[in-house]
Design a protein around this motif. Structure first.
Motif, PDB file in Angstrom:
ATOM      1  N   THR A 123       0.834  -1.215   0.000  1.00  0.00           N
ATOM      2  CA  THR A 123       0.000   0.000   0.000  1.00  0.00           C
ATOM      3  C   THR A 123       0.862   1.257   0.000  1.00  0.00           C
ATOM      4  O   THR A 123       0.551   2.229  -0.672  1.00  0.00           O
ATOM      5  CB  THR A 123      -0.936   0.053   1.223  1.00  0.00           C
ATOM      6  N   GLU A 124       1.975   1.210   0.766  1.00  0.00           N
ATOM      7  CA  GLU A 124       2.847   2.386   0.779  1.00  0.00           C
ATOM      8  C   GLU A 124       3.486   2.617  -0.580  1.00  0.00           C
ATOM      9  O   GLU A 124       3.651   3.757  -1.027  1.00  0.00           O
ATOM     10  CB  GLU A 124       3.946   2.210   1.832  1.00  0.00           C
ATOM     11  N   VAL A 135       9.071  16.890  -3.902  1.00  0.00           N
ATOM     12  CA  VAL A 135       8.963  16.162  -5.172  1.00  0.00           C
ATOM     13  C   VAL A 135       8.171  17.070  -6.094  1.00  0.00           C
ATOM     14  O   VAL A 135       7.023  17.393  -5.784  1.00  0.00           O
ATOM     15  CB  VAL A 135       8.147  14.860  -5.014  1.00  0.00           C
ATOM     16  N   VAL A 168       6.398  16.052   0.667  1.00  0.00           N
ATOM     17  CA  VAL A 168       5.893  14.763   1.133  1.00  0.00           C
ATOM     18  C   VAL A 168       6.701  14.335   2.362  1.00  0.00           C
ATOM     19  O   VAL A 168       7.915  14.470   2.379  1.00  0.00           O
ATOM     20  CB  VAL A 168       6.019  13.687   0.024  1.00  0.00           C
ATOM     21  N   HIS A 193       2.216   1.867  -3.453  1.00  0.00           N
ATOM     22  CA  HIS A 193       1.191   2.411  -4.338  1.00  0.00           C
ATOM     23  C   HIS A 193       0.996   3.902  -4.091  1.00  0.00           C
ATOM     24  O   HIS A 193       0.936   4.714  -5.015  1.00  0.00           O
ATOM     25  CB  HIS A 193      -0.113   1.638  -4.117  1.00  0.00           C
ATOM     26  N   ARG A 194       0.913   4.275  -2.800  1.00  0.00           N
ATOM     27  CA  ARG A 194       0.753   5.682  -2.462  1.00  0.00           C
ATOM     28  C   ARG A 194       1.976   6.496  -2.893  1.00  0.00           C
ATOM     29  O   ARG A 194       1.858   7.624  -3.365  1.00  0.00           O
ATOM     30  CB  ARG A 194       0.492   5.820  -0.948  1.00  0.00           C
ATOM     31  N   LEU A 195       3.152   5.889  -2.740  1.00  0.00           N
ATOM     32  CA  LEU A 195       4.392   6.563  -3.128  1.00  0.00           C
ATOM     33  C   LEU A 195       4.371   6.910  -4.622  1.00  0.00           C
ATOM     34  O   LEU A 195       4.726   8.011  -5.022  1.00  0.00           O
ATOM     35  CB  LEU A 195       5.579   5.628  -2.821  1.00  0.00           C
ATOM     36  N   ARG A 196       3.911   5.960  -5.433  1.00  0.00           N
ATOM     37  CA  ARG A 196       3.767   6.226  -6.879  1.00  0.00           C
ATOM     38  C   ARG A 196       2.741   7.327  -7.115  1.00  0.00           C
ATOM     39  O   ARG A 196       2.950   8.216  -7.935  1.00  0.00           O
ATOM     40  CB  ARG A 196       3.292   4.973  -7.594  1.00  0.00           C
ATOM     41  N   SER A 197       1.613   7.252  -6.352  1.00  0.00           N
ATOM     42  CA  SER A 197       0.567   8.264  -6.525  1.00  0.00           C
ATOM     43  C   SER A 197       1.086   9.657  -6.202  1.00  0.00           C
ATOM     44  O   SER A 197       0.601  10.644  -6.717  1.00  0.00           O
ATOM     45  CB  SER A 197      -0.618   7.970  -5.608  1.00  0.00           C
ATOM     46  N   LEU A 198       2.049   9.722  -5.277  1.00  0.00           N
ATOM     47  CA  LEU A 198       2.583  11.027  -4.889  1.00  0.00           C
ATOM     48  C   LEU A 198       3.690  11.472  -5.844  1.00  0.00           C
ATOM     49  O   LEU A 198       4.308  12.512  -5.642  1.00  0.00           O
ATOM     50  CB  LEU A 198       3.110  10.974  -3.452  1.00  0.00           C
ATOM     51  N   GLY A 199       3.969  10.686  -6.864  1.00  0.00           N
ATOM     52  CA  GLY A 199       4.902  11.128  -7.908  1.00  0.00           C
ATOM     53  C   GLY A 199       6.323  10.616  -7.773  1.00  0.00           C
ATOM     54  O   GLY A 199       7.212  11.063  -8.498  1.00  0.00           O
ATOM     55  N   ASP A 229       9.214   8.303  -8.652  1.00  0.00           N
ATOM     56  CA  ASP A 229       9.506   7.420  -9.766  1.00  0.00           C
ATOM     57  C   ASP A 229      10.958   7.656 -10.172  1.00  0.00           C
ATOM     58  O   ASP A 229      11.543   8.674  -9.801  1.00  0.00           O
ATOM     59  CB  ASP A 229       8.567   7.731 -10.948  1.00  0.00           C
TER      60      ASP A 229
END
Lengths: 80, 617
Positions: free
Chosen positions: A25-26, A59, A64, A28-34, A36
């Motif tokens: 879950t973290e 970021v 974040v 996934h959220r990390l990707r959602s927050l940009g 990469d």
């Protein structure tokens, strides 16, 4: 160098993220927050009192907060 | 399209200014309810298209993508996809993006546009973006996205008419479908690419947020600021509420006098004055304290500070297996555990969310204040124990600390042995600071006040009436030695409870008060008030304050045990009900009730035996 050791105010580019070391879950959220590969980050604040945890990172135009154990999984190279 | 009023959903990332836009479009005429089956708040309201036709707007919970990480996000996804049972699919979307955070928010916007519904993008907070040195071209963005893009400043109502006009056109004749859906990996790259096209110029700007953060997130300064804010907040709850509480009390006293003057003595007058006014009045008096606490919480949230408080507290919360995410719901629980438990929806880690729900009732909510204030006023002398420190205030502070320490111990035990959580996590976006808008705060406060008064008018009203009836019947026969309270049905129920609670120093009156206090803690006070009002032998005794009556009848050890009981006891039907809904079953509310009653019994017992041994009995 990993994101947790990036000195304050220093810019760096993310070169690799060890997704396997981050809970799903973290991650996934990390990707959602940009987060990469190729993204530019800057360490802004580190910890409270004598702890060096959590850290605040810029970021893009966003700030974040994340824990060190996640930051360790993010490899980056310092930018001039 | 059907005859019905079209339904349009506002959807976007958290911190995109979605709620401010919703408030600006609908005004104060909003309906708050829950989505069927979950406690996620469903906010809806009416607005008009340019030609005057009405439209219903709903404000969906903020989300990062259509692949949910939390309960909130799941609701947003299900509504947008038309999968939510009991909620029709929106006819169109207003996608809200923060102009200052385009490359991030465009990712979700692209996902939403790909759904093929008529869509308009609100490029929100363009004023803040230009303050931060960012100039954007809405037309270029519109060309790239394939849907209309309108620059808006929700809080100044800029761009709203144009937004509604474009929305009306989109619904009437949906233009070409948006760009073909792109894969998840590509979507980030595509978002960055579009953002770069839309940005006309980019400079460093004034960077208010950075400067403030260097103080508010400072390793030592940040903690001091947070502690100072909490101190001012709790101080304000007491200092500023005194006057309005006085007005409410005066109002109810005048009402009682008026009824006594105009109505003949009898059962109906007793019902109104001893039952309704004594009961409901004793609860409504702390509306001011609840509103002040919520005022602070709404201000902290609207300004963007709340996530900084979570950052500052994270490491300390980690020590008991929680994280900064839990801090926000727990802080709300000082006002009331119900919104606190509902605020846990944003916690991603489900084990941490459960632990936070289970300990939320240990935060000293405002419903305990009438109980604490009454007992402290009656039994603790108003002496000074140091410069500016009164003994009464110190005892109250001790009760707050006891709740917090109890919660932290409970959290570490629960995370270790009940949820078997290995490690908590903390990952949160920290929005830019903003000046809170008076209008948004006022709407939030009004909604809280309404929810509280509705509770007082329903649950507490009903509990009070039932108690009054149980206390008033059957009537004690003339010349009997027993008092009315002891002779009544309630008195006989209390006889049974007294057997269980007498070892921890509780007398018959307390046993009696504990039954209706199951509805809500503050009812304990109104129950004692009603019991003594019905039992009063003459007008003089009736006029005597409840505190004075108690101090004549209870020992100090009993009073202290009573306080210790209320630090832990889960006496609030609404909290138990909301826990059941949030955890989808009776297992966790049952666990919560049992462990908290056990703690309450032990704490009251230790207090009573300790105080008696120390000669305070």
């Amino acid at each position: 160098m990993n994101l947790d050791t990036l000195p304050k105010q220093a810019l760096a580019r993310i070169v690799a993220i060890d997704w396997a070391a981050i809970p799903e879950t973290e991650g996934h959220r990390l990707r959602s927050l940009g987060f990469d590969t190729g993204v530019t980050v800057e360490a802004l604040h580190k910890g409270i009192l004598f702890w060096r945890d959590p850290i605040a990172v810029r970021v893009g135009r966003m700030t974040v907060a994340l824990r060190r154990k996640v930051a360790i999984a993010i490899a980056c190279e310092p930018l001039p | 399209m059907s005859e019905a009023v079209p339904l349009v959903a506002l959807v976007g990332n958290p911190n995109a200014g979605k709620s401010a836009l919703f408030n600006a479009l609908t005004g104060a005429r909003q309906k708050i309810a829950n989505y069927p089956g979950v406690t996620v708040e469903r906010k809806s309201g009416r607005a008009c298209f340019a030609d005057g036709r009405p439209v219903e707007l709903i404000d969906l919970p903020g989300a990062y993508s259509l692949e949910p990480d939390s309960l909130d996000e799941a609701v947003t996804r299900d509504v947008v996809l038309g999968r939510f049972e009991g909620q029709r699919r929106p006819d169109a979307l207003i996608v809200v993006v923060d102009a200052g955070n385009l490359d991030n928010h465009l990712r979700f916007a692209l996902e939403l546009i790909g759904q093929g519904l008529p869509t308009v993008v609100a490029l929100n907070m363009v004023d803040l973006a230009s303050r931060d040195g960012l100039e954007l071209d809405a037309d270029r963005l519109s060309a790239e996205l394939g849907v209309p893009v309108i620059s808006t400043v929700a809080v100044r109502k800029r761009g709203l008419d144009l937004l509604m006009e474009q929305l009306g056109q989109q619904i009437a004749s949906p233009g070409s479908a948006g760009p073909a859906p792109v894969g998840r990996g590509d979507i980030t790259r595509r978002a960055h690419q579009i953002a770069r096209t839309a940005i006309v110029s980019e400079t460093q700007g004034r960077q208010w947020t950075r400067r403030l953060d260097s103080v508010l997130l400072h390793p030592i300064g940040g903690l001091l600021v947070l502690l100072a804010l909490l101190f001012v907040m709790f101080q304000g709850v007491y200092a500023w509420s005194e006057a309005p509480i006085g007005w409410i009390e005066t109002g109810f006293a005048l009402l009682t006098d008026a009824i006594n003057a105009t109505m003949p003595d009898g059962i109906f007058r007793s019902f109104l004055t001893d039952g309704v006014i004594a009961g409901v009045g004793s609860v409504v008096v702390f509306l001011p304290q609840i509103l002040i606490l919520f005022l602070f919480i709404l201000l902290l949230e609207a300004s963007g500070y709340m996530t900084r408080a979570a950052f500052v507290m994270d490491r300390m919360m980690a020590a008991v297996g929680l994280s900064g995410h839990s801090f926000i719901p727990l802080l709300s629980s000082f006002a009331c555990a119900i919104p606190g438990i509902m605020a846990t929806r944003t916690i991603m880690d489900q084990k941490e969310r459960l632990a936070t729900i289970l300990i939320a009732p240990l935060m000293t909510c405002s419903a305990r204040l009438p109980v604490y204030t009454l007992i402290i006023g009656a039994f603790i002398p108003a002496t000074s124990v140091g410069p500016g420190i009164g003994l009464q205030g110190l005892v109250l502070f001790g009760l707050y600390v006891a709740g917090i320490v109890g919660a932290m111990l409970a959290a570490s035990v629960i995370q270790r042995f009940v949820t078997h959580s290995r490690q908590s996590s903390f990952l949160i976006e920290m929005p830019r600071y903003q000046m809170p808008r008076l209008r948004d705060i006022a709407i939030g406060l009004w909604q809280r006040a309404w929810l509280f008064l509705r509770r007082a008018g329903t649950i507490i009203f009903a509990a009070t009436i039932i108690l009054w009836a149980l206390l008033s019947f059957p009537k004690v026969p003339e010349g009997a030695v027993e008092s009315q309270v002891e002779y009544s049905v309630a008195g006989r129920i209390a006889d049974g409870i007294e057997v269980i609670v007498s070892p921890i120093g509780f007398n018959h009156d307390i046993a009696l008060a504990l039954v209706p206090a199951m509805a809500a803690r503050e009812v304990a006070v109104s129950a004692l008030a009603t019991a003594y009002a019905i039992d009063a032998e003459d007008e003089d005794q009736q006029a005597m304050s409840l505190g004075m009556q108690l101090s004549g009848k209870w020992s100090l050890a009993t009073a202290l045990a009573f306080l210790a009981w209320f630090v832990f006891a889960p006496q609030c039907i609404s909290t138990i009900a909301v826990t059941r809904r949030e955890t989808n079953g009776w297992k966790w509310p049952a666990f919560m009730v049992i462990y908290l009653f056990a703690l309450a019994y032990v704490a009251a017992g230790i207090t009573y035996w300790g105080a008696t041994a120390a000669g305070l009995g």
